[in-house]
Design a protein around this motif. Structure first.
Motif, PDB file in Angstrom:
ATOM      1  N   GLU A 179       0.831  -1.209   0.000  1.00 10.62           N
ATOM      2  CA  GLU A 179       0.000   0.000   0.000  1.00 10.62           C
ATOM      3  C   GLU A 179       0.866   1.259   0.000  1.00 10.62           C
ATOM      4  OE1 GLU A 179      -3.333   0.212  -0.409  1.00 10.62           O
ATOM      5  OE2 GLU A 179      -3.063  -1.926  -0.803  1.00 10.62           O
ATOM      6  N   GLY A 180       1.977   1.215   0.728  1.00 11.54           N
ATOM      7  CA  GLY A 180       2.887   2.349   0.720  1.00 11.54           C
ATOM      8  C   GLY A 180       3.473   2.604  -0.651  1.00 11.54           C
ATOM      9  N   GLY A 181       3.783   1.528  -1.356  1.00 18.59           N
ATOM     10  CA  GLY A 181       4.290   1.668  -2.718  1.00 18.59           C
ATOM     11  C   GLY A 181       3.278   2.298  -3.643  1.00 18.59           C
ATOM     12  N   LYS A 182       2.006   1.965  -3.446  1.00 18.35           N
ATOM     13  CA  LYS A 182       0.954   2.576  -4.262  1.00 18.35           C
ATOM     14  C   LYS A 182       0.876   4.076  -4.009  1.00 18.35           C
ATOM     15  CE  LYS A 182      -2.006  -1.539  -4.535  1.00 18.35           C
ATOM     16  NZ  LYS A 182      -3.301  -2.140  -4.095  1.00 18.35           N
ATOM     17  N   PHE A 183       0.976   4.468  -2.736  1.00 15.10           N
ATOM     18  CA  PHE A 183       0.943   5.899  -2.426  1.00 15.10           C
ATOM     19  C   PHE A 183       2.113   6.615  -3.100  1.00 15.10           C
ATOM     20  CE2 PHE A 183       2.251   9.580   0.013  1.00 15.10           C
ATOM     21  CZ  PHE A 183       1.059  10.300   0.087  1.00 15.10           C
ATOM     22  N   ALA A 184       3.310   6.024  -2.986  1.00 17.15           N
ATOM     23  CA  ALA A 184       4.493   6.666  -3.559  1.00 17.15           C
ATOM     24  C   ALA A 184       4.404   6.773  -5.072  1.00 17.15           C
ATOM     25  CB  ALA A 184       5.744   5.888  -3.158  1.00 17.15           C
ATOM     26  N   SER A 185       3.954   5.709  -5.727  1.00 22.26           N
ATOM     27  CA  SER A 185       3.972   5.678  -7.196  1.00 22.26           C
ATOM     28  C   SER A 185       2.749   6.329  -7.825  1.00 22.26           C
ATOM     29  CB  SER A 185       4.092   4.231  -7.685  1.00 22.26           C
ATOM     30  OG  SER A 185       3.007   3.450  -7.233  1.00 22.26           O
ATOM     31  N   GLU A 186       1.620   6.308  -7.114  1.00 23.60           N
ATOM     32  CA  GLU A 186       0.378   6.795  -7.715  1.00 23.60           C
ATOM     33  C   GLU A 186      -0.046   8.180  -7.243  1.00 23.60           C
ATOM     34  OE1 GLU A 186      -2.603   3.826  -7.038  1.00 23.60           O
ATOM     35  OE2 GLU A 186      -1.404   2.206  -7.938  1.00 23.60           O
ATOM     36  N   VAL A 187       0.427   8.600  -6.058  1.00 20.12           N
ATOM     37  CA  VAL A 187      -0.021   9.885  -5.513  1.00 20.12           C
ATOM     38  C   VAL A 187       1.065  10.956  -5.613  1.00 20.12           C
ATOM     39  CG1 VAL A 187      -0.902  11.085  -3.457  1.00 20.12           C
ATOM     40  CG2 VAL A 187      -1.632   8.734  -3.957  1.00 20.12           C
ATOM     41  N   ILE A 188       2.290  10.676  -5.142  1.00 21.59           N
ATOM     42  CA  ILE A 188       3.304  11.743  -5.134  1.00 21.59           C
ATOM     43  C   ILE A 188       4.257  11.697  -6.323  1.00 21.59           C
ATOM     44  CG2 ILE A 188       3.162  12.091  -2.652  1.00 21.59           C
ATOM     45  CD1 ILE A 188       5.771  10.521  -2.345  1.00 21.59           C
ATOM     46  N   PHE A 189       4.468  10.528  -6.923  1.00 19.16           N
ATOM     47  CA  PHE A 189       5.351  10.469  -8.088  1.00 19.16           C
ATOM     48  C   PHE A 189       4.819  11.294  -9.262  1.00 19.16           C
ATOM     49  CE2 PHE A 189       6.811   8.397 -12.044  1.00 19.16           C
ATOM     50  CZ  PHE A 189       8.179   8.598 -11.916  1.00 19.16           C
ATOM     51  N   PRO A 190       3.511  11.273  -9.557  1.00 14.31           N
ATOM     52  CA  PRO A 190       3.017  12.046 -10.698  1.00 14.31           C
ATOM     53  C   PRO A 190       3.181  13.561 -10.554  1.00 14.31           C
ATOM     54  CG  PRO A 190       1.460  10.310 -10.119  1.00 14.31           C
ATOM     55  CD  PRO A 190       2.469  10.372  -9.015  1.00 14.31           C
TER      56      PRO A 190
END
Length: 596
Positions: free
Chosen positions: A45-56
């Motif tokens: 879930e943390g990876g999803k936050f990093a890649s989907e919320v703040i990376f973009p």
């Protein structure tokens, strides 16, 4: 456009197959219920936050930067940052490893560190807003009064408020003994603080309702130098007894620094005009509390460069597989195409493998260090807690300096893979290079880390901490020395361990004659020690990979290949570094100053 895929498989390998983190944690009452599934679920879930919320919003945030309203002194971060922070808080991420007494989830530091690696890959500048709060939280948790803890820690834990560290001043950087900010005691037990601070990361923004500034200042009767520094917590908005916000405190952002990188983080010049604060810890002993913040931050900066190394590597690999340029010297590798993809060229492979090896070695060291902190805090055996604390002290300057040096090398290599496109903003790679460069400077420059390692952590206790770590290496070498398959890993590890022992003794003897010899050798010495630590972890990872290489999982073959590359192409750097250490002080100091 850039891309990022959280390296969950490699994290799980280090956590569960190399370090057996869950088994280590289960002996601690605090973490008796932790299990592998919890680790994996949180990281997914943390990876999803990093890649989907703040990376973009990383690339756009870098282009936009922060905006200061000089009339109100308010700072607005780039578009999307405030919304991303709201999502972060709603997900409970700020409380992950915080104390349950103050609303935290009480999960291990080792889990939180993995999460922060992914955050830094996703967006280092954004991650610094919540990341700085960890240092403030740790200092208050360790040295705050019961009243301060009750008032401030729940808000930091929930993410409702953030924190900063206000240390540096315009006339002094690392030498905090020179600071001039004054703290005048008041009849009600508070202090009015006046002065100026610079380079304050996340010093002002609109993502939260209040910001807690941890400020170093001097009392009127304070002794000169570092022994006369006290620490104060100074909120942006004063706080009423019931926890509600009162009037604005006169601590303002007077300007934003125009920086080479991390444009999306507000690096502020802060002015205090009689701002009201309360003391943290004892008078004139602010450095004790400050070092709690600094050590947390130094480990955090290592994670910043680890995150950048990983994301730069991923993007450089994708580009190298796609970009067609020239033919392989040994003949076409893609005869159906007009040219070969550049990943076939040996030097491109060397640059990619360098970044990969520094990411994987850094990940193992970072998780190991975080596990030591978990044990230092919660292990039931006092002797184990002390031993772990000593090893954390030894490894902290290596995590900060070696991993940030490696991050600079790796991101520069990855930009080189792109050729001219690497120099162009829209590809994303030049931002990683710019962002990585600050990590070698702040939270104590890498030279300061090197002096700390050699002067304090090694020579300061006659090598006791280093010897204990060396004993771990020697035991591993002895255990694996009978394995023919492990010879290519344990032999160079053992050889380097012996060389470090001899080099340390030699530098120590020189330092008795002239303490400046420590300064002459320290930077190269730290890099040698960094390689010793990485070699130890690569050997441990290779052991597991050898045992599982016939399972059909290509992951283990790749791990062995990376380990072999590290020992063949990166570890030999130590030979030159040892020679430059031994060259000593004279070549550096014999030039007359007038001739510079």
């Amino acid at each position: 456009m850039p891309q990022y895929n959280p390296p969950l498989r490699d994290m799980q390998f280090v956590l569960h197959e190399v370090l057996n983190v869950v088994d280590e944690l289960k002996v601690m009452p605090q973490h008796a219920d932790i299990d592998v599934d919890t680790f994996n679920a949180v990281l997914e879930e943390g990876g999803k936050f990093a890649s989907e919320v703040i990376f973009p919003i990383n690339l756009s945030g870098d282009a936009e930067g922060c905006t200061l309203d000089k009339t109100t002194h308010e700072v607005t971060p780039p578009k999307g940052f405030k919304e991303a922070y709201k999502t972060y808080v709603e997900g409970g991420w700020p409380s992950l490893s915080a104390d349950p007494e103050y609303g935290g989830q009480g999960l291990p530091i080792s889990l939180n560190q993995c999460f922060y690696e992914m955050l830094n890959s996703g967006n280092q500048a954004w991650t610094m807003y919540p990341g700085l709060s960890h240092g403030a939280y740790e200092a208050l948790h360790a040295h705050g009064t019961p009243e301060q803890k009750k008032m401030f820690l729940p808000k930091l834990t929930s993410g409702e408020w953030t924190g900063t560290m206000c240390l540096t001043e315009p006339h002094c950087g690392t030498d905090l003994g020179l600071l001039r900010t004054k703290a005048e005691p008041q009849a009600d037990g508070t202090y009015r603080i006046t002065g100026a601070k610079i380079f304050i990361s996340a010093g002002e923004h609109d993502m939260v309702s209040n910001i807690l500034h941890l400020v170093l200042a001097r009392l009127p009767d304070a002794p000169a130098g570092s022994k006369g520094i006290s620490l104060f917590v100074v909120p942006k908005y004063k706080v009423n007894a019931d926890g509600s916000l009162a009037e604005r405190n006169p601590i303002f952002c007077a300007g934003l620094e125009h920086k080479m990188g991390i444009h999306a983080n507000s690096t502020c010049q802060m002015v205090l005009e009689g701002a009201v604060g309360t003391m943290v810890g004892e008078p004139n002993k602010g450095l004790n509390a400050m070092f709690v913040m600094m050590n947390a931050a130094r480990l955090g900066v290592g994670m910043q460069s680890l995150g950048l190394t990983e994301v730069a590597y991923q993007n450089a690999v994708a580009y190298a597989k796609d970009r067609l340029q020239m033919r392989a010297l040994s003949g076409p590798k893609a005869p159906d195409k007009p040219a070969d993809p550049i990943i076939v060229h040996p030097d491109v492979r060397k640059m990619l493998m360098t970044a990969r090896a520094y990411a994987e070695g850094g990940r193992a060291l970072a998780i190991h260090t975080a596990l030591l902190i978990d044990k230092e805090l919660h292990h039931p055996d006092a002797d184990v807690r002390k031993e772990c604390a000593d090893e954390v002290a030894l490894l902290t300057p290596i995590v900060k300096a070696f991993m940030t040096d490696n991050g600079w090398i790796a991101t520069s290599h990855c930009m080189q893979v792109y050729g001219g496109h690497g120099f162009i903003h829209e590809w994303g790679m030049e931002q990683y290079v710019r962002d990585a460069r600050i990590n070698m400077i702040y939270e104590g420059t890498n030279t300061i880390q090197s002096l700390d390692l050699l002067g304090r952590k090694v020579l300061g206790d006659n090598g006791a901490k280093l010897k204990r770590f060396g004993k771990k290496i020697a035991e591993f070498v002895e255990e694996e020395g009978i394995s023919e398959a492990m010879q290519e890993f344990v032999n160079p590890l053992a050889e380097l361990g012996d060389k470090v022992t001899k080099l340390t003794t030699e530098i120590g003897m020189k330092a008795f004659q002239n303490p400046d010899e420590v300064g002459a050798a320290a930077v190269d010495y730290l890099r040698v020690c960094g390689h010793l630590v990485f070699a130890y972890f690569f050997a441990r990872m290779a052991k597991v990979a050898l045992e599982k290489q016939n399972t059909g999982d290509a992951f283990y073959k790749a791990k062995l290949t990376t380990a072999r590359f590290y020992f063949a192409k990166l570890l030999p750097e130590t030979a030159g570094l040892i020679r430059t250490c031994r060259a000593g002080l004279k070549p550096l100091m014999e030039m007359d100053e007038a001739l510079f």
